[in-house]
Design a protein around this motif. Structure first.
Motif, PDB file in Angstrom:
ATOM      1  N   THR A 522       0.795  -1.233   0.000  1.00  0.00           N
ATOM      2  CA  THR A 522       0.000   0.000   0.000  1.00  0.00           C
ATOM      3  C   THR A 522       0.824   1.279   0.000  1.00  0.00           C
ATOM      4  OG1 THR A 522      -0.125  -0.044   2.427  1.00  0.00           O
ATOM      5  CG2 THR A 522      -1.925  -1.106   1.217  1.00  0.00           C
ATOM      6  N   TYR A 523       2.140   1.193   0.190  1.00  0.00           N
ATOM      7  CA  TYR A 523       2.951   2.398   0.321  1.00  0.00           C
ATOM      8  C   TYR A 523       3.047   3.144  -1.003  1.00  0.00           C
ATOM      9  CZ  TYR A 523       6.965   0.857  -2.439  1.00  0.00           C
ATOM     10  OH  TYR A 523       7.793   0.503  -3.483  1.00  0.00           O
ATOM     11  N   ARG A 524       3.498   4.375  -0.924  1.00  0.00           N
ATOM     12  CA  ARG A 524       3.896   5.126  -2.115  1.00  0.00           C
ATOM     13  C   ARG A 524       5.129   5.957  -1.787  1.00  0.00           C
ATOM     14  NH1 ARG A 524       3.125  10.499  -1.486  1.00  0.00           N
ATOM     15  NH2 ARG A 524       1.245  11.345  -0.466  1.00  0.00           N
ATOM     16  N   SER A 525       5.737   6.508  -2.830  1.00  0.00           N
ATOM     17  CA  SER A 525       6.828   7.463  -2.642  1.00  0.00           C
ATOM     18  C   SER A 525       6.308   8.684  -1.907  1.00  0.00           C
ATOM     19  CB  SER A 525       7.379   7.887  -4.005  1.00  0.00           C
ATOM     20  OG  SER A 525       8.167   9.064  -3.882  1.00  0.00           O
ATOM     21  N   ASN A 526       7.175   9.278  -1.094  1.00  0.00           N
ATOM     22  CA  ASN A 526       6.835  10.544  -0.457  1.00  0.00           C
ATOM     23  C   ASN A 526       7.260  11.740  -1.303  1.00  0.00           C
ATOM     24  OD1 ASN A 526       5.555  11.736   1.760  1.00  0.00           O
ATOM     25  ND2 ASN A 526       7.502  12.243   2.729  1.00  0.00           N
ATOM     26  N   PHE A 527       7.864  11.468  -2.471  1.00  0.00           N
ATOM     27  CA  PHE A 527       8.268  12.494  -3.431  1.00  0.00           C
ATOM     28  C   PHE A 527       9.326  13.439  -2.857  1.00  0.00           C
ATOM     29  CE2 PHE A 527       3.436  12.179  -4.190  1.00  0.00           C
ATOM     30  CZ  PHE A 527       3.555  10.966  -4.841  1.00  0.00           C
ATOM     31  N   HIS A 528      10.159  12.906  -1.943  1.00  0.00           N
ATOM     32  CA  HIS A 528      11.249  13.678  -1.343  1.00  0.00           C
ATOM     33  C   HIS A 528      12.578  13.074  -1.798  1.00  0.00           C
ATOM     34  CE1 HIS A 528       8.750  15.455   2.251  1.00  0.00           C
ATOM     35  NE2 HIS A 528       8.332  15.854   1.073  1.00  0.00           N
ATOM     36  N   TYR A 529      12.887  13.222  -3.070  1.00  0.00           N
ATOM     37  CA  TYR A 529      14.090  12.613  -3.641  1.00  0.00           C
ATOM     38  C   TYR A 529      15.290  13.526  -3.413  1.00  0.00           C
ATOM     39  CZ  TYR A 529       9.861  11.833  -6.434  1.00  0.00           C
ATOM     40  OH  TYR A 529       8.566  11.667  -6.841  1.00  0.00           O
ATOM     41  N   ILE A 530      16.390  12.934  -2.982  1.00  0.00           N
ATOM     42  CA  ILE A 530      17.586  13.738  -2.712  1.00  0.00           C
ATOM     43  C   ILE A 530      18.850  12.976  -3.104  1.00  0.00           C
ATOM     44  CG2 ILE A 530      16.490  14.894  -0.734  1.00  0.00           C
ATOM     45  CD1 ILE A 530      18.448  13.159   1.042  1.00  0.00           C
ATOM     46  N   SER A 531      19.963  13.708  -3.120  1.00  0.00           N
ATOM     47  CA  SER A 531      21.330  13.191  -3.005  1.00  0.00           C
ATOM     48  C   SER A 531      21.907  12.560  -4.266  1.00  0.00           C
ATOM     49  CB  SER A 531      21.424  12.192  -1.837  1.00  0.00           C
ATOM     50  OG  SER A 531      22.680  12.278  -1.223  1.00  0.00           O
ATOM     51  N   THR A 532      21.313  12.771  -5.431  1.00  0.00           N
ATOM     52  CA  THR A 532      21.843  12.183  -6.660  1.00  0.00           C
ATOM     53  C   THR A 532      23.005  12.983  -7.239  1.00  0.00           C
ATOM     54  OG1 THR A 532      20.077  13.332  -7.857  1.00  0.00           O
ATOM     55  CG2 THR A 532      19.706  11.023  -7.263  1.00  0.00           C
ATOM     56  N   ALA A 533      23.319  14.120  -6.626  1.00  0.00           N
ATOM     57  CA  ALA A 533      24.537  14.884  -6.945  1.00  0.00           C
ATOM     58  C   ALA A 533      25.028  15.466  -5.626  1.00  0.00           C
ATOM     59  CB  ALA A 533      24.263  15.976  -7.970  1.00  0.00           C
ATOM     60  N   ALA A 534      25.379  14.580  -4.712  1.00  0.00           N
ATOM     61  CA  ALA A 534      25.535  14.932  -3.303  1.00  0.00           C
ATOM     62  C   ALA A 534      26.660  15.926  -3.048  1.00  0.00           C
ATOM     63  CB  ALA A 534      25.766  13.673  -2.474  1.00  0.00           C
ATOM     64  N   MET A 535      26.407  16.804  -2.063  1.00  0.00           N
ATOM     65  CA  MET A 535      27.385  17.785  -1.604  1.00  0.00           C
ATOM     66  C   MET A 535      28.237  17.164  -0.504  1.00  0.00           C
ATOM     67  SD  MET A 535      26.698  21.453   0.302  1.00  0.00           S
ATOM     68  CE  MET A 535      25.729  22.162  -1.023  1.00  0.00           C
ATOM     69  N   MET A 536      29.331  16.565  -0.914  1.00  0.00           N
ATOM     70  CA  MET A 536      30.268  15.961   0.029  1.00  0.00           C
ATOM     71  C   MET A 536      31.558  15.665  -0.726  1.00  0.00           C
ATOM     72  SD  MET A 536      28.273  12.369   0.697  1.00  0.00           S
ATOM     73  CE  MET A 536      27.833  11.231  -0.620  1.00  0.00           C
ATOM     74  N   PRO A 537      32.619  15.290  -0.030  1.00  0.00           N
ATOM     75  CA  PRO A 537      33.891  15.062  -0.719  1.00  0.00           C
ATOM     76  C   PRO A 537      33.767  14.056  -1.860  1.00  0.00           C
ATOM     77  CG  PRO A 537      34.226  15.108   1.649  1.00  0.00           C
ATOM     78  CD  PRO A 537      32.743  15.120   1.428  1.00  0.00           C
ATOM     79  N   LYS A 538      34.503  14.292  -2.909  1.00  0.00           N
ATOM     80  CA  LYS A 538      34.451  13.415  -4.077  1.00  0.00           C
ATOM     81  C   LYS A 538      34.762  11.973  -3.700  1.00  0.00           C
ATOM     82  CE  LYS A 538      36.495  12.783  -8.678  1.00  0.00           C
ATOM     83  NZ  LYS A 538      37.504  13.304  -9.637  1.00  0.00           N
ATOM     84  N   GLU A 539      35.740  11.781  -2.811  1.00  0.00           N
ATOM     85  CA  GLU A 539      36.141  10.419  -2.451  1.00  0.00           C
ATOM     86  C   GLU A 539      35.061   9.698  -1.641  1.00  0.00           C
ATOM     87  OE1 GLU A 539      38.110  13.330   0.463  1.00  0.00           O
ATOM     88  OE2 GLU A 539      37.729  13.204  -1.707  1.00  0.00           O
ATOM     89  N   MET A 540      34.102  10.454  -1.103  1.00  0.00           N
ATOM     90  CA  MET A 540      33.007   9.840  -0.366  1.00  0.00           C
ATOM     91  C   MET A 540      31.787   9.587  -1.250  1.00  0.00           C
ATOM     92  SD  MET A 540      32.920  11.623   3.398  1.00  0.00           S
ATOM     93  CE  MET A 540      31.680  10.407   3.918  1.00  0.00           C
ATOM     94  N   GLY A 541      31.897   9.958  -2.512  1.00  0.00           N
ATOM     95  CA  GLY A 541      30.761   9.798  -3.417  1.00  0.00           C
ATOM     96  C   GLY A 541      30.095  11.111  -3.749  1.00  0.00           C
ATOM     97  N   GLY A 542      30.767  12.215  -3.435  1.00  0.00           N
ATOM     98  CA  GLY A 542      30.202  13.519  -3.723  1.00  0.00           C
ATOM     99  C   GLY A 542      30.323  13.897  -5.181  1.00  0.00           C
ATOM    100  N   VAL A 543      29.452  14.818  -5.594  1.00  0.00           N
ATOM    101  CA  VAL A 543      29.446  15.337  -6.964  1.00  0.00           C
ATOM    102  C   VAL A 543      29.762  16.824  -6.966  1.00  0.00           C
ATOM    103  CG1 VAL A 543      27.990  15.718  -9.011  1.00  0.00           C
ATOM    104  CG2 VAL A 543      27.859  13.545  -7.759  1.00  0.00           C
ATOM    105  N   VAL A 544      29.366  17.523  -5.891  1.00  0.00           N
ATOM    106  CA  VAL A 544      29.671  18.952  -5.764  1.00  0.00           C
ATOM    107  C   VAL A 544      30.233  19.228  -4.384  1.00  0.00           C
ATOM    108  CG1 VAL A 544      27.812  19.585  -7.366  1.00  0.00           C
ATOM    109  CG2 VAL A 544      27.381  19.617  -4.899  1.00  0.00           C
ATOM    110  N   GLY A 545      30.961  20.352  -4.287  1.00  0.00           N
ATOM    111  CA  GLY A 545      31.405  20.838  -2.991  1.00  0.00           C
ATOM    112  C   GLY A 545      30.408  21.843  -2.441  1.00  0.00           C
ATOM    113  N   ASP A 546      30.736  22.480  -1.317  1.00  0.00           N
ATOM    114  CA  ASP A 546      29.780  23.417  -0.732  1.00  0.00           C
ATOM    115  C   ASP A 546      29.695  24.731  -1.494  1.00  0.00           C
ATOM    116  OD1 ASP A 546      32.107  24.703   0.053  1.00  0.00           O
ATOM    117  OD2 ASP A 546      31.846  24.327   2.192  1.00  0.00           O
ATOM    118  N   ASP A 547      30.511  24.866  -2.560  1.00  0.00           N
ATOM    119  CA  ASP A 547      30.351  25.983  -3.492  1.00  0.00           C
ATOM    120  C   ASP A 547      29.437  25.608  -4.649  1.00  0.00           C
ATOM    121  OD1 ASP A 547      31.988  24.179  -4.783  1.00  0.00           O
ATOM    122  OD2 ASP A 547      33.639  25.583  -5.122  1.00  0.00           O
ATOM    123  N   HIS A 548      28.927  24.363  -4.617  1.00  0.00           N
ATOM    124  CA  HIS A 548      27.996  23.819  -5.614  1.00  0.00           C
ATOM    125  C   HIS A 548      28.652  23.557  -6.970  1.00  0.00           C
ATOM    126  CE1 HIS A 548      24.234  24.166  -3.233  1.00  0.00           C
ATOM    127  NE2 HIS A 548      24.895  25.141  -2.639  1.00  0.00           N
TER     128      HIS A 548
END
Length: 592
Positions: A522-548
């Protein structure tokens, strides 16, 4: 009244603006891809400087007069219409192999035109966790931008009597975004009924959950304009009142295909020259950027544009004949979403008016005496969960980094005691009662990737719901809290019979497995999708820094929900407005 007068004065020119562009209009200082929540904040703030030229390229159209959007009580009316992307997920392996509809707004204003209008921020520790990943962002620093965006309408005396409360020092009153409580709130002493009910459950009244501490219950404010009884979306707040600026141009019904690149030497970072887009006729056109190309198309579109532009995992790009420009394998990875459902009852109380009553519960509220056992289980499971997440990413994710992210999340849940469950009570009417619920801090990670170099081809989107067993426990605990809510006096006196799931389907004291089977059906998505270009270090799986800035690029940035590294316990909208306000200052400073 002033807001309505201003609207009538600027509307005609605003709607005409896209077709009245000067001859130099194919070249701008900034090109913003996506005219949604984040993109329009950026467009507004960057174009405040008359010496900077800004273009916004939006795949949808204006919905200024669309009644499915403007209605302040019409959540869901736009679902399935032409302004709803209605993406399809892959069959969900851990939930009966059924696909989910993933809704997002395809219109000027983006998903702010179709969302639930809830204005709730985050917990302090969730924003402070950004700094644990090396980002120069904290709750205290972001609070300044929450306030900058917000134009809170102080509740009237009647609204206050019906439950509208706030702490003035936590809010902004002059920002573009109108926030307030419904004009016609629910009466009949219903808020006192809930107050007594929650007191019996051990859950306190929270004067203002937007102050960074969300546990408790409250009558929350909305992104709506109570004086006009209209939804307040990003276009009404950040575009239409400012659309007459000569240096701000809008391209509607224009879908960006890819970023274009400058010729590159061996010693320089790849620099975007602009974007290629298709206009409403299907003709491909190009815009050129003097400074930055900024992706603000959302978690389910921005990573796809990066991939089609040669930014991403080379193995994926080469599969579709795309020449890798920047080797950034975590583009599209780390996708997170929440899951939600609805608990139903009959009702013998028929209330009118509009108010929703939110209860936020932490790990102890949900699991009580079992909390420490769950803490130990989650802690001991993290290494295996990290292995599973790496496997589901096709080996792309860095195992050490994933484990570190899970450890931070574990600390937020069990040490900081962030709220993990939201229970939303609708006032009973017309013989029925409804309590919506969702888990807020899932561990499961999925991904999104292109399935073709052709932008019209559907993407491969796998949120991976219920990948990890904590997420099942979290949602089971949450729906059980909703049932407990409905069965606690005095509220239970007005909700006599459970209809969904019903005691014949999920009996009282049913084990977790029975609940889980029903929830997954019965569940559905809550439509709160995040983190597919995450703001974190590249070596941790980040895509952008805090300067975006996208790692490895000279001038491509991402500013939207895709950069959030962790879910927030509030709804995304408030935090996205604040984050975009901050990003605008960062970008202006970079080009000062």
């Amino acid at each position: 009244m002033a807001r309505l007068l201003a609207t009538s004065l600027f509307l005609a020119s605003a709607l005409a603006a896209p077709s009245q562009l000067p001859s130099y209009a194919n070249r701008y200082d900034f090109i913003i891809v996506g005219g949604g929540t984040s993109g329009l904040v950026l467009a507004n703030r960057l174009s405040e400087d008359p010496n900077l030229t800004v273009a916004v390229v939006e795949a949808g159209d204006s919905v200024f007069g669309n009644p499915n959007v403007t209605s302040s009580t019409g959540y869901g009316l736009a679902f399935g219409t032409d302004i709803d992307y209605a993406f399809q997920s892959t069959p969900q392996e851990h939930a009966g192999n059924k696909s989910q509809i993933l809704r997002a707004g395809k219109a000027l204003g983006g998903t702010s035109t179709i969302n639930g209008m809830v204005y709730l921020r985050a917990e302090t520790s969730q924003i402070d966790a950004f700094a644990k990943l090396g980002n120069n962002i904290s709750w205290d620093s972001l609070l300044l931008y929450y306030k900058k965006a917000e134009g809170l309408q102080r509740p009237t005396e009647i609204q206050s009597q019906l439950g509208a409360t706030y702490e003035a020092n936590q809010h902004g009153f002059e920002g573009p975004l109108t926030v307030g409580w419904p004009t016609e709130m629910v009466g009949n002493n219903f808020s006192q009924t809930l107050n007594t009910t929650y007191a019996a459950m051990g859950l306190p009244w929270n004067e203002d959950p937007n102050g960074g501490h969300m546990r408790g219950w409250n009558v929350y404010p909305q992104t709506s304009d109570p004086s006009a009884n209209l939804r307040e979306d990003a276009a009404r707040a950040y575009y239409f009142p400012f659309s007459g600026r000569a240096n701000l141009h809008l391209y509607l019904n224009s879908s960006v295909q890819r970023i274009t690149w400058e010729a590159q030497s061996n010693t320089t970072l790849p620099s975007a020259s602009g974007v290629a887009y298709k206009d409403a006729s299907g003709a491909e056109e190009q815009l050129l950027a003097n400074k930055d190309v900024i992706l603000s198309a959302g978690s389910l579109v921005s990573p796809l544009i990066l991939e089609r532009s040669g930014v991403g995992n080379p193995a994926i790009l080469k599969q579709f004949g795309i020449e890798p420009k920047i080797d950034l394998p975590n583009v599209g990875e780390n996708l997170q979403d929440q899951t939600t459902g609805s608990y139903g009852t009959t009702a013998n109380l028929n209330l009118t008016g509009t108010s929703d009553y939110v209860a936020y519960l932490n790990i102890h509220d949900i699991f009580g005496d079992d909390t420490e056992q769950l803490r130990e289980h989650v802690q001991s499971s993290i290494p295996a969960w990290a292995d599973e997440a790496v496997a589901d990413s096709g080996g792309t994710a860095n195992r050490t980094a994933i484990q570190q992210l899970f450890e931070i999340q574990h600390s937020m849940i069990f040490d900081d005691e962030v709220v993990i469950s939201e229970v939303l009570v609708k006032a009973p009417s017309e013989g029925s009662g409804s309590i919506s619920y969702w888990g807020l801090m899932p561990f499961s990670r999925g991904n999104i990737h292109i399935s073709s170099a052709n932008a019209s081809a559907p993407a491969y989107i796998n949120p991976n719901y219920f990948q990890l067993d904590y997420d099942v426990s979290q949602l089971v605990g949450t729906v059980k809290a909703a049932r407990r809510n409905a069965n606690t006096a005095p509220l239970k006196n007005f909700l006599p019979t459970e209809t969904s799931p019903g005691l014949d389907v999920v009996p009282a004291n049913a084990p977790k497995e029975v609940w889980a089977e029903w929830l997954k059906s019965t569940y559905r998505s809550n439509f709160h999708y995040i983190s597919t270009a995450a703001m974190m270090p590249k070596e941790m799986g980040g895509v952008v820094g805090d300067d975006h800035l996208v790692y490895g690029s000279a001038n491509v940035r991402v500013v939207d929900a895709s950069v959030l590294p962790f879910q927030v316990s509030g709804h995304l909208t408030a935090t996205l407005y604040a984050l975009a306000e901050r990003a605008a200052d960062v970008i202006k400073a970079a080009h000062a």
